[in-house]
Every structure is written in structure tokens, then in C-alpha cells.
Write an enzyme that holds these catalytic residues in place. Sequence first.
Site, PDB file in Angstrom:
ATOM      1  N   GLU A 252      53.194  42.030  39.499  1.00 35.32           N
ATOM      2  CA  GLU A 252      52.923  41.566  38.040  1.00 35.32           C
ATOM      3  C   GLU A 252      51.912  42.277  37.394  1.00 35.32           C
ATOM      4  O   GLU A 252      50.929  42.803  38.203  1.00 35.32           O
ATOM      5  CB  GLU A 252      52.445  40.099  38.181  1.00 35.32           C
ATOM      6  CG  GLU A 252      53.322  39.047  38.637  1.00 35.32           C
ATOM      7  CD  GLU A 252      52.792  37.821  39.414  1.00 35.32           C
ATOM      8  OE1 GLU A 252      51.715  37.407  39.007  1.00 35.32           O
ATOM      9  OE2 GLU A 252      53.594  37.159  39.997  1.00 35.32           O
TER      10      GLU A 252
ATOM     11  N   SER B  67      56.906  35.951  40.035  1.00 32.42           N
ATOM     12  CA  SER B  67      57.609  35.482  41.096  1.00 32.42           C
ATOM     13  C   SER B  67      57.023  35.769  42.145  1.00 32.42           C
ATOM     14  O   SER B  67      57.535  36.820  42.731  1.00 32.42           O
ATOM     15  CB  SER B  67      59.122  35.656  40.710  1.00 32.42           C
ATOM     16  OG  SER B  67      59.521  35.199  39.366  1.00 32.42           O
TER      17      SER B  67
ATOM     18  N   ALA C 160      44.234  35.882  45.366  1.00 29.83           N
ATOM     19  CA  ALA C 160      44.410  35.427  46.684  1.00 29.83           C
ATOM     20  C   ALA C 160      44.965  33.840  46.690  1.00 29.83           C
ATOM     21  O   ALA C 160      45.572  33.449  47.722  1.00 29.83           O
ATOM     22  CB  ALA C 160      43.066  35.433  47.715  1.00 29.83           C
ATOM     23  N   ASP C 161      44.469  33.379  45.745  1.00 27.35           N
ATOM     24  CA  ASP C 161      44.737  32.021  45.177  1.00 27.35           C
ATOM     25  C   ASP C 161      46.302  31.890  45.244  1.00 27.35           C
ATOM     26  O   ASP C 161      46.599  30.650  45.262  1.00 27.35           O
ATOM     27  CB  ASP C 161      44.020  31.552  44.241  1.00 27.35           C
ATOM     28  CG  ASP C 161      42.431  31.656  44.426  1.00 27.35           C
ATOM     29  OD1 ASP C 161      41.746  30.732  44.441  1.00 27.35           O
ATOM     30  OD2 ASP C 161      42.067  32.909  44.375  1.00 27.35           O
TER      31      ASP C 161
ATOM     32  N   HIS D 150      41.083  30.549  41.181  1.00 22.63           N
ATOM     33  CA  HIS D 150      41.126  32.068  41.085  1.00 22.63           C
ATOM     34  C   HIS D 150      40.074  32.643  41.938  1.00 22.63           C
ATOM     35  O   HIS D 150      39.789  33.875  41.789  1.00 22.63           O
ATOM     36  CB  HIS D 150      41.271  32.474  39.502  1.00 22.63           C
ATOM     37  CG  HIS D 150      42.432  32.581  38.725  1.00 22.63           C
ATOM     38  ND1 HIS D 150      43.141  31.548  38.740  1.00 22.63           N
ATOM     39  CD2 HIS D 150      42.944  33.447  38.102  1.00 22.63           C
ATOM     40  CE1 HIS D 150      44.042  31.746  38.006  1.00 22.63           C
ATOM     41  NE2 HIS D 150      44.177  33.025  37.642  1.00 22.63           N
TER      42      HIS D 150
END
Length: 819
Positions: A497, A527, A552-553, A595
Site C-alpha cells: 500500500e 488487501s 505490525a498490527d 497501530h
Amino acid sequence: MPKSILIDPGQAFSAGRIHFQDIEMNAYRRTLAEELGTYSPEDFLTIWRDMCTIREFETALSQVKLVGEYRGVAYTHLGPAHLSIGQEAAAVGMAFALTPDDHTYGSHRSHGEILAKGFSAIRAMSDAALLEVMRGYRDGAVLRPLERGHRGTVAELAVKFLLYGAFAEIFARDTGFNRGLSGSMHAFFTPFGIYPNNAIVGGSGSIAPGAALFKRVNRRPGIVVANIGDAAFACGPVWEGITFAAMDQYRTLWDPALGGGLPILFHCMDNFYGMGGQTQGETMGCQFIARIGAGVNPEQMHAERVNGYDPLAVIDAVRRKKALLLAGDGPALLDTVTYRFSGHSPSDASSYRSKEEVDRWRSADPIVGFGRKLVEGGIASDDALEGARGQIDALVLEMFRLAVDLEQSPRVAADSPLIGAVMFSNQRVERFDDRAPELLQDPVENPRVQQIRGKIRMPAQGGAPVSKMKMFNVRDAIFEALLHRFAVDPTLVAFGEENRDWGGAFAVYRGLTEALPYHRLFNSPISEAAVVGAAVGYALEGGRAVVELMYADFMGRAGDEIFNQLAKWQAMSGGLLHMPVVLRISVGAKYGAQHSQDWSALVHHIPGLKVVYPVTPYDAKGMMNAALAGTDPVVFFESQKIYDVGEQFEVDGVPEGYYEIELSQPSVKRVGDDLTIVTLGPTLYTAIEAANVLQSRFRMQAEIVDLRGINPLDYRPLVESVRKTGKVLLACDAVERGCVMQTVAATLGQLCFDDLDAAPVVLGARNWITPAAELEAMFFPQVSWFLDVVHERIARLEGYEPTTNQSLDELSRRARLGV
Ligand SMILES: Cc1ncc(C[n+]2csc(CCOP(=O)(O)OP(=O)(O)O)c2C)c(N)n1
Ligand SMILES: [Mg+2]
């Protein structure tokens, strides 16, 4: 968003209607006689024989599972067998018109697809090519048990090879296609274009687009077929894979010479059921899977529903879709209607469907129906078909007998090092193709490269502090490593992204947009499953990819792709496939609960992943270089807390040239004799501050060892330090419970038991959600916590008053509450 595509409000608000086209259902109506121009009589017989062979193969497995024997040969098969009895026409129809260059990916119910694709590939290959494949594949290990008694053609030998390799794989034999490490639900054989099949239903939905991407980027022939069950079309990763495959940019922004839309056919094996849930009328609302195409793009994915009980209807449809895909009009969707008479698995009592329903489908049996057409069309007599059937049954029995024979088809020995040896490929490959890497400019002309040239790469030594802008930082370090590999390996692609134009979410990629054509660096849809899944598919086909998760979340969104796909395919292939993927994962801060969490523990726990977490420019560049030159999947954690820091440890600074740092090596960042502090991630910098206080106030000399690598991990430098100091504190920013440091502490506790004055102590973040930026000091380990925990649990600090409760009572109280 690229500036080349302008979004105009006038256009955005103009009135109109969105139009849909009709979607064809069962339109194929041609008779055998009408098809005689397209097929020879021998072709018709071949189609029938392929279907019968699959039927008998599956019948053998069904018998073994149900009654423990097949045609008098007793055998116990412990593993699964998801059979496709009834679906043969769909499988043969799918594969008949494909070539070995066309690659299939599938699901847990793929025996029929594997055989059908193999038969089709064998017919398309010369004797010499077949012999080369069979003799070359694992030095002839699969072929050897067959060659001795074989009298017949090479193609006949290859059919035996296919049946035997599949049986042996299902029965976990070392002579199976994947040394018995894939088994029934995952078997594959890439020389015939049969790529990994997935027991995670819908798993191929996100992987296969990456395979199609590989074909486009590297100008390889053929298409990719993702065989997916109807119920699996409800899976998020399938929708994500479709979205990824249908992006406009392939046609709007990429070089047209690459060929346009991704050459991928999403092929639904639509048998109306999941295990027992009925997709039509119960668990889904689209009624027909083909309808899904309508929402995807203006071409509606060229979706169509075909009669999967008529092999000719399926062949016709696949041929048409393949032509569209090769012309750049992909992706396509084919909804092939079929039905399994067999249960989901042999233990299935069919409690979810009536006998009447099964009987009706049985009476429409595609093999019987097609055989009847052959007889009525004068292609073959009943007797001839019966004779052929006898030969097929005998062949399947012969291959079954051989595959269950432990002498001819042994399993790997109980003490074999094989599985451990194939967890990683541990190779170094400069480039996966010899062509010149495509770059838009000479790297020396790149604006970012020029900007970096003026930066300071050494630790600040006395004098005035260096401004952030002038410091060669972690971002620059990762950028340099990436640009190097992009200029060496033409197959390397990066996507995720906001990777292009924006410069990557945290500006690591700034400058790459100018350097690389679209197909080497592009924005993906949001995605995450498809981002990681497509990287897996790209690597399985022979390319190298670096992909990114912004936080990482977000790993949860790509959970299956990271934990089951990226991690496992090398070993599940018996060491035949490589997975050169670097998964960059940025660990957040200041952005609250969803986040800002360090989830390194999750990937640390999963076998098959290399995991690193460098936090200095020197380490980041050296480890990224090593990760990008390897053949294993590397999860590369980065911390948003320290993207801007300059080099503080390496006295000679960060080299401008190329160097690698072995991924498994911890690094001593500060020398001391009294206490070892092991850190992971940005906690290094907190630990340095704490060590300074320990020294200045308490004359305690702490040695700091930055783990850097998480798996694999060389414990020797850690042990050496702990032997010297006799005390160890392990600190990280991940929540304390279950963090990586707990494993390291437990292991060091055993390795250094006799040298330790106190039990290893782990200092992590609280077992809470990460609170708001203003409250983070309550959550992440602070300098004072280091002193508190040393004082409470390692060595009393003279005159020290702790500010937080780090006692063992408190540790146990928190555990009792689960917080
Ligand atoms: C992610 C995931 N969820 C659930 C399962 C358990 N499961 C195995 S097969 C199956 C049904 C799949 O149905 P479909 O996709 O239509 O394929 P079919 O079995 O009909 O070939 C389910 C739910 C699984 N293997 N993977
Ligand atoms: Mg199904």
C-alpha cells in the site's frame, strides 16, 4: 494516486447508470459430431480415459479409507483424502487445453486436477523432455521404482510416474512428488505446471495472482488457473486476490509491452457445497458464483457458468478464457458446475443432503454420459470402452500396489534430518534471471541517492550535534539496500500500500518511484492478504519480491499468508521450492491500540520464517542486503520510533558499498562486566540510556547485546556475555507475556544455569492495549523501569528508590489477573 490520472469532480458527479451485461449459463450446446473439426476421435477417447483414471484413483483412496483395502491390497492410510468422485469432467475440462506453461493452483480437493493437468502436460511434451523431467526430478527418485519393469512408451511411463508420484505423496513416501511432506491436500509437481494446492481453502486465491504477476513482469508464456471451491469464494483472501488481479493499472499505467491484465483464470469448482454448508440457498447470497464477476470490473471478469458435467463445455470455455487472458484481458472467472458423489471426506455421512439428490447426480454421471456419447457417435464400442476401463483399473492398481509397498516406496527414516534440513533453503542467489534489470535511470542520477550522498554516515564524535536532515538514517539504509538489489536482480519487485508516488508509508521508498518502472514498484489495493499471498505466488514461480505491511498490527489481515503460506511452502515442497520474499513490517508508536503493537512474537513462533529486527542504520542495511540476497522468507521488522536515527555504534560508520550481516547474529552495542542487557527493537536506545545511568549513579557496567535477529538465532554471543556478567535482563517493547524475550530468557536460563546469579528477567511492555501517545510512558519500558527491575530482581542498587513495582509479587499478581 499517480498525477497522470486526474480526478475531475465534473465527471465524478455526472449522472448516469452503471450497466451490467448478461452472464451466460450453460450456453454450450454443440454435439460430438459438430465438434469433430475441433477434436479427433482419439481426443474424445483421451478425455474419457482421463476421467476414468481419475475416478479409479479416487476410488482406490475411498476404498482404503472406508474398508482398509483396495482390490485385495490391504492398506491403512492415516491422513486425509478429500475425493472428487463425480467432478472428473470439470477437472479434465479445465486441464485438457492447457500446456505445461500454464500453471494450476488449487485446493484440498485437488487429486483430480493434479492428474488431469499432468495427463495434459504429458501429451504436450516430447519423449526427450519427459525423460529429462523424470530422470532429473530429484535425481530420478520418483522414477526409479517404475523404470525397472516398464515396457511401453515414454508417455506411458510418464502416466505411471504421475499416478505413482501422486499416490506415494499421499501416502507420505520419500518417493512421492514432495518427499511425502506435502501429502494429499498439498501435492504438486511443477514440471507439469502443477503448482501448490492449498488445504487452507481459498488459499490459492491470493497466491495465484502473484504467479500471474510473475508471468507478466518476467514475460513468461502461459496463464495461471486458480482452482477454488464454491464455498471458498466467500473467503476474504479470494476477494482480495481478485481485487489485486483486476487492478486497472496493468492496462492504464504499465508498459503495454508487458501484455496487459494479469493472465489468471479464477476457476470455481462449483459443487454446491462447502463441507456440509450449501452455498446456493444457504451460506452465500450470490446464487451463482459467476455473478461475483459482475462487481469486479466493467468486463465482469468475462464471467460465465458452464456445465461441468460435460468435459467439452469446460474445454471450450477454458480455451476461450485462455485466449482472452493471453490477449491481456484478464482476469477471468469461470463457474464450472459440478457435484461430488463422494462425501467431503470418507468419514462424511452426508447428513446434509438427501439420497435422492445424490442419486439424481449419479444418474447424470459425466463418465457414463460421455461414454454413451462416444458409443452413439461411433467413436468407440461398448466393448472397447469396457476393455479400456479394465486396462485403466489395472494400471491404477499396479501404481497403488507399488506406492504402498514400503520396500519400493519407503518413508523417510524416523531419524532422518530431512524435515529440519528443508525448513530453510539457506542459499544465496544474486539474481533470478540474467536479463538486464529494468531501471528508469542510472542510480547515480537518482535524487534520493544524490541527497544521501551529502549525509553523515558516522557516529557523531564530540562537537556540535548533527541535524536530523544531515544524518544518514535507518530509512536511507534500507533504501540503499533495496536500490542495490533492484539494480542486480531483474525479477525483484516491490508492492504494497502506498509504495509508489507516496514513497512508502514511512518514506523508505522515496526516490524509488523515479528509479523503477511501474511493474517493479507499484501500489497494491488495501488487501494485506493479497499483498503477502501474491509475493508467495511470485516467489513460487521463481522471482524475488519485497512487500510491506504498514503496521505490525495489520499482520492479522495477512495471517494465513504469513503463517501458513510464506512460512511453509519451502518445507512442504520437500526442499524443491524457494521463497525469496522479504516482508517488511513497520512497528508503530503513538497511534494507539491498533497501530502500535510489536507482534514479533507471532512470527517468531511460526516454523519456517526468518525474522529480524535491526534498529541501527548499519544493521538495517547489512541485514536487508542479506535478506534480499537469500532464498528464504524474511520478516523484516522496522520501528517507526527510530527511522530517523543515525549510526551511533559502528565507529567506521555505514559503508557506502555493499556488505551483508548474517541474519542470526546478535550484536554487542556496549561493553560491560556487571550485567548483560539483551534488547530487541528500539528498546536498544532506552537500554543505552539506562546503562548510562547505571554507570554514572551506581558504577554498574552493563553490556548491551542487541538481538537483531530473532530466528535463526546464534546464542553463542549471548552466552558469552552472560557467562561474563552472571546477570541478564532482557528487554523489548512487545507486551511482556509471550514475547520473544521470554523464549530467549528461558533458553539462556538453561544454557547459562551454572553461571547465573539470578534468574533471567524479562522487561516488556504492559500486557495491555497500547494507549494513546500521551500515555505511552505507562506502557513501554522506560529508563526508570530498567533501574527498578535491576534493583528488585537482579542486584540491589545502593540508595535507590524504585518508581514502579517490578517485584515478583507484582509479576504474579498481574499474571493472576491476565493483565
Ligand atoms: C480457511 C479454512 N476454513 C475452513 C476449512 C475447513 N474446510 C475444509 S474443506 C471445506 C469446504 C470447502 O468447500 P469448497 O471451497 O466449496 O471446496 P470443496 O470442498 O467443495 O471442494 C472446509 C470448510 C479449511 N480447510 N480452511
Ligand atoms: Mg464446494
